[in-house]
Write an enzyme that holds these catalytic residues in place. Structure first.
Site, mmCIF file in Angstrom:
data_model
loop_
_atom_site.group_PDB
_atom_site.id
_atom_site.type_symbol
_atom_site.label_atom_id
_atom_site.label_comp_id
_atom_site.label_asym_id
_atom_site.label_seq_id
_atom_site.Cartn_x
_atom_site.Cartn_y
_atom_site.Cartn_z
ATOM 1 N N ASP A 16 5.766 -5.984 3.022
ATOM 2 C CA ASP A 16 6.921 -5.420 3.714
ATOM 3 C C ASP A 16 7.551 -4.276 2.913
ATOM 4 O O ASP A 16 7.440 -4.235 1.692
ATOM 5 C CB ASP A 16 7.951 -6.535 3.956
ATOM 6 N N HIS A 33 3.497 3.685 5.483
ATOM 7 C CA HIS A 33 2.317 2.891 5.862
ATOM 8 C C HIS A 33 1.059 3.444 5.184
ATOM 9 O O HIS A 33 0.187 2.702 4.764
ATOM 10 C CB HIS A 33 2.141 2.906 7.382
ATOM 11 N N LEU A 127 -14.790 -12.425 -2.668
ATOM 12 C CA LEU A 127 -13.387 -12.628 -2.282
ATOM 13 C C LEU A 127 -13.383 -12.745 -0.770
ATOM 14 O O LEU A 127 -14.025 -11.946 -0.086
ATOM 15 C CB LEU A 127 -12.545 -11.413 -2.701
HETATM 16 C C1 IPE Z 1 6.711 -8.901 8.439
HETATM 17 O O1 IPE Z 1 7.484 -7.769 8.259
HETATM 18 C C2 IPE Z 1 5.414 -8.541 9.101
HETATM 19 C C3 IPE Z 1 4.474 -7.806 8.278
HETATM 20 C C4 IPE Z 1 4.650 -7.485 7.029
HETATM 21 C C5 IPE Z 1 3.249 -7.440 8.933
HETATM 22 P P1 IPE Z 1 8.574 -7.314 9.321
HETATM 23 O O2 IPE Z 1 9.211 -6.093 8.782
HETATM 24 O O3 IPE Z 1 7.973 -7.224 10.660
HETATM 25 O O4 IPE Z 1 9.578 -8.553 9.298
HETATM 26 P P2 IPE Z 1 11.121 -8.631 9.616
HETATM 27 O O5 IPE Z 1 11.329 -7.935 10.926
HETATM 28 O O6 IPE Z 1 11.838 -7.936 8.505
HETATM 29 O O7 IPE Z 1 11.425 -10.091 9.640
HETATM 30 C C1 IPE Z 2 5.758 -3.423 6.640
HETATM 31 O O1 IPE Z 2 6.686 -2.429 6.420
HETATM 32 C C2 IPE Z 2 4.605 -2.960 7.508
HETATM 33 C C3 IPE Z 2 4.575 -3.567 8.844
HETATM 34 C C4 IPE Z 2 5.379 -4.490 9.269
HETATM 35 C C5 IPE Z 2 3.546 -3.089 9.749
HETATM 36 P P1 IPE Z 2 7.867 -2.148 7.462
HETATM 37 O O2 IPE Z 2 7.405 -1.116 8.430
HETATM 38 O O3 IPE Z 2 8.359 -3.408 8.051
HETATM 39 O O4 IPE Z 2 8.964 -1.526 6.480
HETATM 40 P P2 IPE Z 2 10.512 -1.808 6.459
HETATM 41 O O5 IPE Z 2 10.692 -3.292 6.406
HETATM 42 O O6 IPE Z 2 11.058 -1.221 7.719
HETATM 43 O O7 IPE Z 2 10.991 -1.135 5.233
HETATM 44 MG MG MG Z 3 9.785 -4.733 7.483
#
Ligand code: IPE
Ligand code: IPE
Ligand code: MG
Length: 238
Positions: A16, A33, A127
């Site tokens: 995240d 990303h 792995l």
């Molecule tokens: C969790 O992150 C999902 C992934 C890392 C793929 P999110 O950004 O979607 O989660 P929330 O919305 O903060 O709970």
């Molecule tokens: C995690 O990073 C990647 C996915 C959930 C696909 P986020 O896109 O959720 O990044 P934040 O949480 O908004 O910083």
């Molecule tokens: Mg996120």
């Protein structure tokens, strides 16, 4: 040096913070990303170096489909590029790839890429890399319930045959052991619908580091922290 018997067999990661990483630099979320994909590569290499057997990466949740379509499309195009570029290399390194989740939700060309990479790498054992894409923990449990009810209707499953061990056989990947360690980057103290059944006794590690900055050194820190933990599984210390 972490003793080998203190290395987790299965590490799961909620990757995240890509959006925040980009925002802090005044860049569009896309860059977060993109750079996050580099962290994935480094974490896989580190897992191999440390002899970790299973690595599960939460790359896209079912809830993530609710994001603006431009962002979803960008994430899909990154998956596409990364898979095209990396699968052959991962195969050469002996990595087995498994996609976990509602793969049928993905664009058709990505479904094909996912299936082809699973087929190509199916006999590898260095792995085992599980990629949770369009994955939701509750969906996995609902899907398990559906399979069980279908069998019950056909007279092939009786209620008393269902216990924790037989239930597990209806999960997406019954062969996947429960994670020993669950890492979440970016500081959020929640599980966001990841591996709900499997994390019953998993050790949790949350770091403030944003995913694109989570590299070898950070991963090793998490492994060291895990190595110092005492797991009890509800029992008492000897
Ligand atoms: C969790 O992150 C999902 C992934 C890392 C793929 P999110 O950004 O979607 O989660 P929330 O919305 O903060 O709970
Ligand atoms: C995690 O990073 C990647 C996915 C959930 C696909 P986020 O896109 O959720 O990044 P934040 O949480 O908004 O910083
Ligand atoms: Mg996120």
């Amino acid at each position: 040096m972490i003793p080998q018997d203190r290395i987790p067999r299965h590490v799961a990661i909620i990757m995240d913070g890509n959006g925040r990483w980009a925002r802090r630099r005044g860049l569009p979320r896309y860059y977060g990303h993109k750079v996050g994909a580099e962290s994935v590569r480094e974490v896989i290499r580190t897992a191999i170096d440390f002899g970790i057997e299973y690595l599960t990466l939460y790359a896209f949740s079912r809830e993530n489909w609710r994001r603006p379509s431009v962002e979803v499309e960008m994430i899909m195009s990154i998956f596409r590029k990364v898979l095209n570029r990396e699968v052959e290399k991962l195969h050469k390194e002996g990595v087995k790839m498994v996609f976990m989740g509602r793969i049928n939700d993905l664009p058709p060309d990505l479904q094909k890429l996912a299936r082809d990479s699973m087929e190509l790498t199916r006999n590898n054992s260095k792995l085992k890399l599980y990629l949770a894409i369009s994955y939701g923990g509750r969906t996995e449990l609902v899907d398990a319930a559906r399979k069980m009810v279908s069998l019950a209707i056909e007279g092939k499953l009786r209620p008393e045959e269902i216990d924790e061990n037989s239930f597990r056989k209806f999960l997406y990947q019954p062969e996947l052991p429960d994670p020993d360690l669950l890492i979440r980057t970016s500081g959020e103290l929640r599980v966001s619908n990841f591996l709900l059944w499997q994390i019953a006794y998993t050790e949790l590690y949350v770091t403030e580091t944003l995913w694109p900055d989570f590299r070898r050194e950070e991963f090793v820190r998490a492994l060291e922290d895990y190595a110092s933990r005492e797991r009890r599984f509800g029992g008492v210390k000897e």
